[in-house]
Write a protein that holds these residues in place. Structure first.
Motif, PDB file in Angstrom:
ATOM      1  N   GLY A  78     -29.896 -13.235   3.126  1.00 25.50           N
ATOM      2  CA  GLY A  78     -30.279 -13.274   4.536  1.00 25.50           C
ATOM      3  C   GLY A  78     -31.730 -13.674   4.740  1.00 25.50           C
ATOM      4  O   GLY A  78     -32.315 -13.416   5.783  1.00 25.50           O
TER       5      GLY A  78
ATOM      6  N   THR B 126     -30.433 -18.778   6.870  1.00 24.39           N
ATOM      7  CA  THR B 126     -29.031 -18.870   7.232  1.00 24.39           C
ATOM      8  C   THR B 126     -28.629 -20.324   7.264  1.00 24.39           C
ATOM      9  O   THR B 126     -29.303 -21.146   7.893  1.00 24.39           O
ATOM     10  CB  THR B 126     -28.786 -18.215   8.607  1.00 24.39           C
TER      11      THR B 126
ATOM     12  N   THR C 191     -20.045 -20.268  10.900  1.00 27.88           N
ATOM     13  CA  THR C 191     -20.685 -19.375   9.928  1.00 27.88           C
ATOM     14  C   THR C 191     -22.006 -18.837  10.460  1.00 27.88           C
ATOM     15  O   THR C 191     -22.287 -17.640  10.378  1.00 27.88           O
ATOM     16  CB  THR C 191     -20.936 -20.145   8.606  1.00 27.88           C
TER      17      THR C 191
ATOM     18  N   GLU D 142     -21.421 -16.386  13.395  1.00 23.86           N
ATOM     19  CA  GLU D 142     -20.902 -15.098  12.965  1.00 23.86           C
ATOM     20  C   GLU D 142     -22.015 -14.232  12.369  1.00 23.86           C
ATOM     21  O   GLU D 142     -22.161 -13.052  12.693  1.00 23.86           O
ATOM     22  CB  GLU D 142     -19.788 -15.317  11.938  1.00 23.86           C
ATOM     23  N   ARG D 143     -22.812 -14.881  11.527  1.00 19.82           N
ATOM     24  CA  ARG D 143     -23.864 -14.117  10.872  1.00 19.82           C
ATOM     25  C   ARG D 143     -24.935 -13.656  11.859  1.00 19.82           C
ATOM     26  O   ARG D 143     -25.307 -12.485  11.882  1.00 19.82           O
ATOM     27  CB  ARG D 143     -24.512 -14.960   9.792  1.00 19.82           C
TER      28      ARG D 143
ATOM     29  N   TYR E 167     -25.809  -9.822  12.813  1.00 20.81           N
ATOM     30  CA  TYR E 167     -27.119  -9.194  12.569  1.00 20.81           C
ATOM     31  C   TYR E 167     -27.714  -8.671  13.869  1.00 20.81           C
ATOM     32  O   TYR E 167     -28.312  -7.604  13.903  1.00 20.81           O
ATOM     33  CB  TYR E 167     -28.095 -10.194  11.945  1.00 20.81           C
TER      34      TYR E 167
END
Lengths: 394, 261
Positions: free
Chosen positions: A322, A325, A331, A334-335, A339
């Protein structure tokens, strides 16, 4: 939710092979390696990228200060903020930040930031930092008094912005008979203060103090340490009798959005690794951490574990941790949404250009981010806000 | 003066410092360099045969306190002038190595009333080279391994690895670096006006240099002599920047021969 674009403005045309002959990428990297013809193009390209960020719907753009390095060619972020003030008409302009203790005359910063705030009609965000260790070598500034000077310069600037002048200011390091800043800042009482940091308890304590409530920004760190420090902020706020707003918490991180995960990694890996390993990367520990710059305990720990700082990081590993990104719109969305829900930051500073990432790839990634990721982030942020408003009413 | 051994802390005014006093005879104050000094240093025993040796750890160094107001070498110079008075030492040989030599010189330009002889060994403190060259290796930018290699002629000392230090030694190393940074970061290892003031030193002065000093050149040592009336210059064979560590016996012998002549 504030979604900003952060730019380091690296000297992307650095001859990496040639530069690799030298022991440090900061302070002593010889400046023959800088070609002004190429620099001219880069500065204007980067200004175009930040201008494009406003067009794409980013809430603001961020510049910062670094000296004697290819890592970032903005020894004066004020100059860049001034240039941007004539291109960017509505978005915020954040200087993240100016290094207060490097200066013998911090009043110049009070004046210059105030000028930008006036020119932009109150769109300046003012960042205060200490500067990185190597910069104490570049400026001949004493690292052992850096923290004290930071605190004093901070007090001086805030007073200069809020207290009617002229007044006298005699602290241990700064001596002024007549503090009387013209122009006064446009924003009342003064521009928002943001404190970027790699994460130290002292800094989080300083930013979260109820008399300040400054926005704390965790920069370029593995997500565990982002989560840890932002949680610490909330906890300290709670202990001091208030609840930290999302706007007080921020995260600055490199982001690359490709068509697919595979193509994203294929396109940006080399450039990200250049950022980590060539631009940020090379520095003797003694130069990175001049005496007194960090607490003795952390200095001891870092010197003892000498190899850690020199560890080369590849893009996949950085993505896993992390620290950055990378991936398709799905993707990345979503991340980042994940977070944000988990950590609760209200400011996301995306570094859309890093290392040697070329102009075309930077723009395509920015476009995908703006089209695909940004709306989802805003929607999720609204939902979080509504949820917490509902909780308050219950 | 009678035989005395002191190992511990000593309070002068508000400031508590680590102090070692050993031997009997006339007083000798040894001012350690930027790297501090160990209380079992062979130099102390070698000098203690002829002298009552006073070895303080400077404020901020070793285990000594650093008062908040101290920030310049003149603070240390006044501190040690006060120390000589407080200890009722009427005449002392003052010996300083490197950063400690700078303190010794700053004491001597202020007052030689209590200084019988002055010995400056590899002393920092003056500006000799032109404005675009440094006199002294920048100890803060080279790695610690490289700094050791430059500091000593003896390959055993030159190869010492700080990763082998125990916790207490590591803490002292960092305190010493911090204190050196506080006092000597900028202007680096000198006071711009000290050279103009050297004529005020009336104590007989010996300038000692390691024969193979790669931190600061012997020419820099000769510049001290040019500024201090009547100062002598001498070198110690088989030594780098810290002859009191590499050649303690000949260092002590040279100091004694000079101060007892």
């Amino acid at each position: 939710m504030n979604i900003m674009m952060f730019h380091l403005m690296p000297y992307a045309d650095l001859d990496l092979v040639e530069a690799d002959q030298y022991p440090a990428s900061w302070a002593t990297l010889p400046n023959y390696l800088y070609d002004p013809e190429k620099g001219h193009k880069l500065y204007n390209r980067y200004l175009d990228e930040l201008t494009y960020a406003e067009t794409l719907g980013f809430d603001g753009v961020c510049v910062n200060e670094h000296h004697q390095t290819a890592y970032g060619i903005m020894p004066s972020p004020v100059v860049m903020a001034a240039a941007l003030s004539q291109r960017i008409k509505h978005a915020k302009i954040a200087i993240l930040g100016n290094a207060l203790p490097l200066r013998d005359h911090p009043l110049t910063l009070a004046e210059e930031h105030s000028m930008i705030d006036n020119i932009t009609g109150g769109r300046l965000i003012s960042g205060f930092v200490r500067g990185i260790g190597a910069e104490y070598h570049s400026f001949g500034a004493n690292p052992t008094t850096s923290l004290e000077r930071f605190r004093e310069a901070h007090d001086l600037i805030i007073r200069a912005w809020t207290q009617p002048g002229p007044f006298e200011f005699h602290s241990k390091y700064y001596h002024f008979e007549y503090v009387n800043v013209w122009p006064r800042p446009y924003q009342r009482p003064h521009p928002p203060i943001w404190i970027p940091s790699q994460g130290s308890r002292e800094t989080v304590e300083f930013a979260s103090h109820p008399t300040r409530k400054y926005t704390y920004l965790q920069t370029f760190s593995p997500i565990v340490s982002v989560a840890k420090n932002l949680k610490l902020y909330k906890q300290l706020a709670h202990e001091q009798g208030y609840s930290a707003a999302a706007s007080q918490l921020g995260w600055a991180t490199p982001v690359y959005v490709g068509e697919t995960d595979e193509s994203a990694f294929a396109q940006c890996s080399e450039h990200y690794e250049n950022f980590r390993n060539h631009f940020l990367g090379k520095m003797p520990l003694e130069m990175l951490m001049p005496p007194g710059y960090t607490s003795r305990e952390s200095a001891k720990a870092i010197v003892a574990a000498k190899s850690a700082a020199h560890e080369k990081v590849d893009t996949r590993r950085a993505h896993q941790l992390g620290m950055m990104t990378c991936g398709s719109i799905a993707t990345v969305t979503e991340r980042l949404v994940g977070y944000m829900r988990e950590i609760g930051f209200g400011n996301l500073l995306t570094m859309m250009q890093f290392g040697t990432l070329p102009a075309e790839l930077t723009r395509r990634s920015m476009e995908r981010f703006a089209e695909g990721v940004m709306p989802a982030l805003r929607k999720a942020a609204r939902e979080m806000q509504e949820d917490s408003a509902r909780e308050c009413h219950v | 003066m009678s035989e005395s051994v002191v190992n511990g802390s000593y309070k002068l005014g508000e400031v508590s410092i680590d102090l070692t006093v050993r031997g009997s005879g006339p007083a000798l104050l040894f001012l350690h360099p930027e790297i501090g000094i160990e209380t079992d240093a062979p130099l102390i025993d070698a000098l203690a045969r002829e002298w009552q040796v006073h070895v303080p750890a400077h404020p901020g160094f070793g285990g000594s306190e650093l008062p908040r107001w101290m920030s310049e070498v003149d603070d240390l110079a006044y501190f040690y002038l006060d120390y000589l008075a407080a200890q009722n030492i009427e005449r002392a040989v003052v010996v300083g190595s490197s950063f400690g030599g700078w303190i010794a010189a700053e004491m001597a330009i202020r007052s030689c009333e209590r200084i019988s002889h002055l010995v400056l060994a590899g002393a920092a403190g003056i500006k000799v080279a032109d404005r675009e060259h440094r006199d002294f290796v920048d100890m803060f930018t080279v790695s610690m391994a490289e700094l050791n290699a430059l500091s000593y002629e003896d390959p055993m000392l030159a190869r010492r690895d700080i990763r082998e230090l125990d916790e207490a030694a590591l803490t002292q190393l960092h305190r010493n670096r911090e204190a050196t940074g506080l006092f000597a970061w900028s202007p680096y290892m000198h006071h711009p006006k000290l050279r103009q003031r050297l004529h005020r030193i009336v104590a007989p002065t010996l300038v000692l240099w390691g024969s193979n000093d790669r931190i600061v050149s012997a020419d820099y040592g000769r510049a001290w002599c040019a500024g201090i009336p009547g100062a002598q210059f001498d070198q110690i064979a088989n030594s780098g920047h810290y002859p009191h560590i590499e050649q303690p016996a000949s260092f002590a012998a040279r100091v004694t021969a000079f101060a007892k002549a």
